[in-house]
Scaffold this active site. Sequence first.
Site, short mmCIF file in Angstrom:
data_model
loop_
_atom_site.label_atom_id
_atom_site.label_comp_id
_atom_site.label_asym_id
_atom_site.label_seq_id
_atom_site.Cartn_x
_atom_site.Cartn_y
_atom_site.Cartn_z
N LYS A 179 -17.33 -39.54 10.38
CA LYS A 179 -16.14 -39.34 9.53
C LYS A 179 -15.27 -40.59 9.50
O LYS A 179 -14.57 -40.85 8.53
CB LYS A 179 -15.36 -38.09 9.94
CG LYS A 179 -14.58 -38.16 11.24
CD LYS A 179 -13.22 -38.79 11.14
CE LYS A 179 -12.66 -39.12 12.52
NZ LYS A 179 -11.43 -39.91 12.48
N THR A 236 -8.87 -37.09 8.07
CA THR A 236 -8.77 -38.55 8.00
C THR A 236 -9.06 -39.08 6.60
O THR A 236 -8.72 -40.22 6.30
CB THR A 236 -9.71 -39.23 9.02
OG1 THR A 236 -10.90 -38.50 9.13
CG2 THR A 236 -9.08 -39.30 10.37
#
Length: 320
Positions: A179, A236
């Site tokens: 990620k 994020t």
Amino acid sequence: MGAGAWGTALAQVLAADGTPVRLWARDPALVATIAAERRNPVYLPTAALSEAIRPTADLDDLAEAEMVLVVTPAQAMRGVLRQLPQAGMPLILCSKGIEAGTMKLLHAVAAEEHPGSPIAVLSGPTFAHEVAAGLPTAVTLAAADRDVAGPLARRIKRPSLRPYVSTDVAGAEIGGAVKNVLAIACGVVEGAGLGQNARAAVIARGFAEMTRFGLARGARAETLAGLSGLGDLVLTCSSTSSRNYSLGVGLGRGEPATALLADRRTVAEGAFTAPVLHDAAAAAGVDMPVAEAVCRLLGGANVGAVIEALLSRPLREEGI
Ligand SMILES: NC(=O)C1=CN([C@@H]2O[C@H](COP(=O)(O)OP(=O)(O)OC[C@H]3O[C@@H](n4cnc5c(N)ncnc54)[C@H](O)[C@@H]3O)[C@@H](O)[C@H]2O)C=CC1
Ligand SMILES: O=C(CO)COP(=O)(O)O
């Protein structure tokens, strides 16, 4: 172990009820400042730190610890673990990355350096400043042995910190590592002004890449769709509080990667993970076009050319 933003925030949430916590930093000057000011002005300036946190620059001070949370940058982890006394205490790995050179996940690195210690991984959507402020946060706490993960989860749970137990260590680690690279891609979308449709497309197709890679490396799909995978990806990929996302914004504006990275004091792990992920995906025979695009941008490729290349790939069926 590690007094950056995340190590300091974890120390604070654990010590807020008076639990004694040693906080190791490699820099004795930072240790002295934290002890004197009860703040970490370099890495987490907003948080007032509990008196129950005792900072130290000496790894021998951790030898008696009930458990050690390992929170150094991923690429520094092996070197620091090598200096930690071999006391057999559980190690909870909180960093996100894949080791350069070996392409190993961090639990494998820790197991090599501390074969006598039970190893667990803590990962999930966890901006450090929110955790330190006591805002509600849920994480994945994974260990191969449920009898290791369960007691550790009960020991670190706090009113604002809720661990979910898993036995899928590889899955918990891969979600967090991948990620970070995808967050850079989403930042690029913002920096290049490509719009919110494009960002949602990168999140969804990036998740497909994460899942393909994770399954190839032994992760379980349900873990990748959980807190440490999709949960952290959504966090994020949508906030400039993310260092990785912010790095991507700069890249998307056409600023050179070398200058952006040289300006940083804090770690944007995705920049280190991207080239390792590129090699690891190739070794596993997994196609990861978004991660590959991030790699090219970090290597200095032109933003417009990289976006054009992504959009002109042959059409394919949706799915993993
Ligand atoms: N900041 C956050 O919100 C979160 C960070 N993480 C992960 O935690 C890890 C650490 O990140 P942060 O604490 O945010 O980093 P940071 O950028 O705030 O601080 C990095 C820390 O590592 C130290 N350091 C740098 N090189 C080192 C070396 N060679 N040996 C020992 N220490 C070294 C620095 O002195 C500093 O204390 C990363 O893997 C990150 O992905 C995970 C969840 C949340
Ligand atoms: O991992 C994080 C939140 O879960 C922190 O993200 P950044 O490292 O991109 O700031």
